[in-house]
Design a protein around this motif. Structure first.
Motif, PDB file in Angstrom:
ATOM      1  N   UNK A 145       0.846  -1.199   0.000  1.00  0.00           N
ATOM      2  CA  UNK A 145       0.000   0.000   0.000  1.00  0.00           C
ATOM      3  C   UNK A 145       0.881   1.248   0.000  1.00  0.00           C
ATOM      4  N   UNK A 146       1.009   1.896  -1.153  1.00  0.00           N
ATOM      5  CA  UNK A 146       1.851   3.083  -1.306  1.00  0.00           C
ATOM      6  C   UNK A 146       1.268   4.260  -0.539  1.00  0.00           C
ATOM      7  N   UNK A 147       2.117   4.949   0.223  1.00  0.00           N
ATOM      8  CA  UNK A 147       1.607   6.054   1.023  1.00  0.00           C
ATOM      9  C   UNK A 147       2.675   7.100   1.336  1.00  0.00           C
ATOM     10  N   UNK A 148       2.206   8.342   1.502  1.00  0.00           N
ATOM     11  CA  UNK A 148       3.004   9.402   2.095  1.00  0.00           C
ATOM     12  C   UNK A 148       4.151   9.991   1.319  1.00  0.00           C
ATOM     13  N   UNK A 149       4.180   9.974  -0.020  1.00  0.00           N
ATOM     14  CA  UNK A 149       5.330  10.562  -0.714  1.00  0.00           C
ATOM     15  C   UNK A 149       5.485  12.043  -0.394  1.00  0.00           C
ATOM     16  N   UNK A 150       6.708  12.465  -0.086  1.00  0.00           N
ATOM     17  CA  UNK A 150       6.994  13.876   0.182  1.00  0.00           C
ATOM     18  C   UNK A 150       8.513  14.077   0.163  1.00  0.00           C
ATOM     19  N   UNK A 151       8.935  15.346   0.173  1.00  0.00           N
ATOM     20  CA  UNK A 151      10.356  15.668   0.012  1.00  0.00           C
ATOM     21  C   UNK A 151      10.851  16.579   1.122  1.00  0.00           C
ATOM     22  N   UNK A 152      12.142  16.524   1.355  1.00  0.00           N
ATOM     23  CA  UNK A 152      12.793  17.495   2.230  1.00  0.00           C
ATOM     24  C   UNK A 152      12.701  18.874   1.582  1.00  0.00           C
ATOM     25  N   UNK A 153      12.852  19.968   2.353  1.00  0.00           N
ATOM     26  CA  UNK A 153      12.695  21.310   1.782  1.00  0.00           C
ATOM     27  C   UNK A 153      13.612  21.616   0.596  1.00  0.00           C
ATOM     28  N   UNK A 154      14.772  20.986   0.526  1.00  0.00           N
ATOM     29  CA  UNK A 154      15.659  21.228  -0.618  1.00  0.00           C
ATOM     30  C   UNK A 154      15.449  20.221  -1.739  1.00  0.00           C
ATOM     31  N   UNK A 155      14.514  19.269  -1.553  1.00  0.00           N
ATOM     32  CA  UNK A 155      14.186  18.305  -2.596  1.00  0.00           C
ATOM     33  C   UNK A 155      15.171  17.169  -2.764  1.00  0.00           C
ATOM     34  N   UNK A 156      16.175  17.067  -1.915  1.00  0.00           N
ATOM     35  CA  UNK A 156      17.222  16.054  -2.110  1.00  0.00           C
ATOM     36  C   UNK A 156      16.907  14.714  -1.452  1.00  0.00           C
ATOM     37  N   UNK A 206      12.176  20.836   7.938  1.00  0.00           N
ATOM     38  CA  UNK A 206      12.639  19.516   7.518  1.00  0.00           C
ATOM     39  C   UNK A 206      12.141  18.389   8.389  1.00  0.00           C
ATOM     40  N   UNK A 207      11.139  18.636   9.243  1.00  0.00           N
ATOM     41  CA  UNK A 207      10.542  17.594  10.077  1.00  0.00           C
ATOM     42  C   UNK A 207       9.389  16.941   9.317  1.00  0.00           C
ATOM     43  N   UNK A 221       8.473  13.697  13.133  1.00  0.00           N
ATOM     44  CA  UNK A 221       9.817  13.143  13.253  1.00  0.00           C
ATOM     45  C   UNK A 221      10.855  14.188  12.859  1.00  0.00           C
ATOM     46  N   UNK A 222      11.962  14.239  13.598  1.00  0.00           N
ATOM     47  CA  UNK A 222      13.034  15.156  13.233  1.00  0.00           C
ATOM     48  C   UNK A 222      13.793  14.604  12.022  1.00  0.00           C
ATOM     49  N   UNK A 223      14.680  15.376  11.399  1.00  0.00           N
ATOM     50  CA  UNK A 223      15.353  14.914  10.185  1.00  0.00           C
ATOM     51  C   UNK A 223      16.195  13.650  10.355  1.00  0.00           C
ATOM     52  N   UNK A 224      16.467  13.256  11.605  1.00  0.00           N
ATOM     53  CA  UNK A 224      17.196  12.012  11.853  1.00  0.00           C
ATOM     54  C   UNK A 224      16.267  10.832  12.118  1.00  0.00           C
TER      55      UNK A 224
END
Length: 292
Positions: A145-156, A206-207, A221-224
């Motif tokens: 079940x594919x879910x939640x696609x998203x990117x960091x603020x810089x797109x990397x 970036x959270x 969640x934090x970036x880590x």
């Protein structure tokens, strides 16, 4: 922090919220009943379109006259004024029990979306990328079940989840090519409360915000990948968050009125309500439109 109702339409499966910065409007879908909603919070103006087919996700075209729809039978360009859908691609005719599901637009205007087994049991789903005027590309497969696609603020960095694995994954993302690589586990979602990973968004810091569906929570969640906070919502079946409002500091949250399968929990009278969370002191970033 304040949680409020925005509008109570009782969509069977409210999903896929998008904040349109240009027009200051919120879009979202009823995935099960095949409806699109557009709401202007300043005028309380609501518009509804019935596309007569299950919807996994949508994206706004640059021209503002059409939307890109991941429907039961494929990827379509839908003209809002003419109420007409034009098939772009049917990527999985060999899997009649599959349907297209969650998707979002990257910072170069590509639509990245996934598919799912409608019984949420078989790993027959894939992750796709579609760029206007080009062939559909497969980025990953073996997904239930594919879910939640998203990117960091810089797109990397690209975030993505297979709902029932319990893991949120990250990939290295090449904005120039749209390629993904180096998949690894970003965070493992605690499913001991009966919840699972649904829609996600990333804030300007970036959270990662994740809807913990069937458990009635939003996780940040934090970036880590460390759980930084958890917000209890008024209903169990929360599906997806997105930042919006004039300052992109309001967190809108979709919910479902009816679970897609009998094994999932019910909610009370507030089921299906669209909520907004204010006074978080956190902002998001603008959702890109599809195309160049």
């Amino acid at each position: 922090m304040k949680i409020s109702k925005v509008i109570d339409l009782k969509p069977n499966l409210g999903e896929g919220p998008i904040w349109d910065v240009k027009n200051q409007e919120l879009w979202w879908i009823d995935s099960q009943d095949g409806r699109l909603f557009r709401h202007n919070e300043d005028t309380s103006n609501l518009r509804v379109w019935d596309v007569r087919e299950k919807i996994g996700s949508m994206a706004l075209y640059q021209d503002g006259k059409s939307v890109l729809l991941a429907l039961q039978t494929g990827l379509y360009k839908y003209n809002l004024e003419a109420d007409k859908a034009e098939l772009i691609s049917d990527p999985e005719p060999e899997y009649p029990k599959n349907r297209l599901n969650d998707g979002k637009v990257d910072f170069r205007g590509r639509f990245v979306f996934g598919s799912m087994d409608t019984m949420e049991e078989a790993p027959t789903g894939r992750l796709y990328s579609y760029e206007e005027g080009k062939e559909l590309r497969v980025l990953d497969e073996g997904i239930i079940c594919s879910n939640g696609p998203c990117w960091s603020p810089d797109g990397s960095i690209f975030y993505f989840a297979d709902t029932w694995t319990g893991d949120i994954w990250t990939y290295d993302y090449d904005l120039e090519t749209g390629d993904v690589s180096n998949r690894r586990v970003f965070a493992t979602v605690d499913q001991s409360d009966g919840g699972a990973c649904d829609g996600m968004t990333v804030d300007a810091e970036g959270f990662v915000w994740q809807a913990h569906v069937y458990a009635g929570k939003l996780n940040r969640y934090d970036p880590d990948g460390k759980l930084e906070r958890q917000i209890e919502m008024p209903v169990k079946k929360v599906t997806c968050p997105v930042f919006g409002g004039a300052n992109l500091d309001r967190l809108f949250v979709t919910t479902m009125a009816r679970p897609p399968l009998p094994r999932f929990p019910e909610d009370g009278a507030a089921r299906g309500t669209l909520y907004v969370i204010d006074d978080l002191g956190i902002k998001g970033y603008e959702t890109p439109r599809f195309g160049k």
